[in-house]
Write an enzyme that holds these catalytic residues in place. Structure first.
Site, short mmCIF file in Angstrom:
data_model
loop_
_atom_site.label_atom_id
_atom_site.label_comp_id
_atom_site.label_asym_id
_atom_site.label_seq_id
_atom_site.Cartn_x
_atom_site.Cartn_y
_atom_site.Cartn_z
N ASP A 4 -0.79 2.43 -1.19
CA ASP A 4 -0.82 1.00 -1.44
C ASP A 4 -0.84 0.72 -2.94
O ASP A 4 -0.08 -0.11 -3.45
CB ASP A 4 -2.06 0.40 -0.76
CG ASP A 4 -2.05 -1.11 -0.70
OD1 ASP A 4 -0.96 -1.71 -0.64
OD2 ASP A 4 -3.15 -1.69 -0.68
N HIS A 87 5.77 -4.16 0.61
CA HIS A 87 4.88 -4.64 1.66
C HIS A 87 5.65 -5.27 2.82
O HIS A 87 5.18 -5.23 3.96
CB HIS A 87 3.83 -5.60 1.08
CG HIS A 87 2.64 -4.88 0.56
ND1 HIS A 87 2.62 -4.27 -0.69
CD2 HIS A 87 1.44 -4.62 1.12
CE1 HIS A 87 1.45 -3.69 -0.86
NE2 HIS A 87 0.71 -3.88 0.23
N HIS A 90 6.49 -2.38 4.98
CA HIS A 90 5.28 -2.04 5.75
C HIS A 90 5.19 -2.91 6.99
O HIS A 90 4.98 -2.42 8.09
CB HIS A 90 4.02 -2.22 4.90
CG HIS A 90 2.78 -2.33 5.73
ND1 HIS A 90 2.36 -3.54 6.27
CD2 HIS A 90 1.90 -1.39 6.16
CE1 HIS A 90 1.26 -3.33 6.99
NE2 HIS A 90 0.97 -2.04 6.92
N HIS A 104 -1.91 1.97 6.40
CA HIS A 104 -1.22 0.93 5.63
C HIS A 104 -0.53 1.52 4.40
O HIS A 104 0.65 1.30 4.18
CB HIS A 104 -2.24 -0.14 5.22
CG HIS A 104 -1.74 -1.15 4.26
ND1 HIS A 104 -0.99 -2.23 4.65
CD2 HIS A 104 -1.88 -1.26 2.91
CE1 HIS A 104 -0.68 -2.97 3.59
NE2 HIS A 104 -1.21 -2.39 2.52
#
Length: 190
Positions: A4, A87, A90, A104
């Site tokens: 992340d 993101h 993701h 994540h």
């Protein structure tokens, strides 16, 4: 947390360059960009050593710096910097059951590789990010996220969700369509 945090600098820079809103609705600040860059530099310099310290259950200066990068630098960097394609990918990956067992940050790391391909970044930069990912056990292809065969249906589902209205991939300096994103995912996977 390293996957992340790895995306923080690249996403914040994209948002800043495009003059889009950050995660709190304002403009990316110069301090956010500086923190995001320091986050990336800290990951590269301390990530592997911090991972080994964690495996050995010892606290070292590298581990302490990495914890700071993963929490403070990445947190402030993304909040005041903004998010982009990493993101969004993701979010798209979460629609495929094969990825549900993965964290994540693992999905964001692959999303970052997709973002770098999508933006046409130099192969030397993509290799640098891939090298870091390999060094700390982050995925660099979809097989490492449980997707051993990317079907057309899964690709459409992932790219469709990742490019839905309101997704952060729309913080890129060009229109991001499901087809464009699907092509980037295939190229990043390769």
């Amino acid at each position: 947390g390293m996957g992340d945090a790895l995306a923080t600098f690249f996403e914040a820079r994209t948002v800043s360059d495009c003059k889009k809103a950050n995660q709190v609705g304002g403009r990316t600040t110069i301090s956010a960009l500086a923190l995001a860059q320091l986050c990336y530099e800290t990951l590269l310099s301390d990530g592997p050593a911090a991972l080994e310290a964690n495996r050995q259950t010892v606290v070292t200066p590298a581990l302490e710096r990495l914890i700071e990068a993963n929490t403070l630098l990445s947190g402030l960097g993304f909040e005041s910097g903004g998010l982009a394609t990493a993101h969004s990918v993701h979010n798209g990956l979460t629609t495929v059951p094969e990825t549900h067992a993965f964290m994540h940050g693992e999905k964001v790391a692959f999303g970052l590789l997709t973002q770098l391909v999508l933006e046409g970044k130099p192969s030397s930069l993509i290799r640098e990010v891939q090298y870091f990912c390999r060094a700390v056990g982050l995925p660099i292809h979809l097989g490492q996220l449980g997707i051993h065969e990317l079907t057309a249906e899964n690709l459409d589902t992932i790219s469709g969700r990742a490019s839905a209205p309101g997704e952060t991939c729309h913080n890129e300096p060009f229109e991001v369509t499901p087809k464009l994103l699907a092509d980037a995912i295939i190229a990043a996977d390769a």
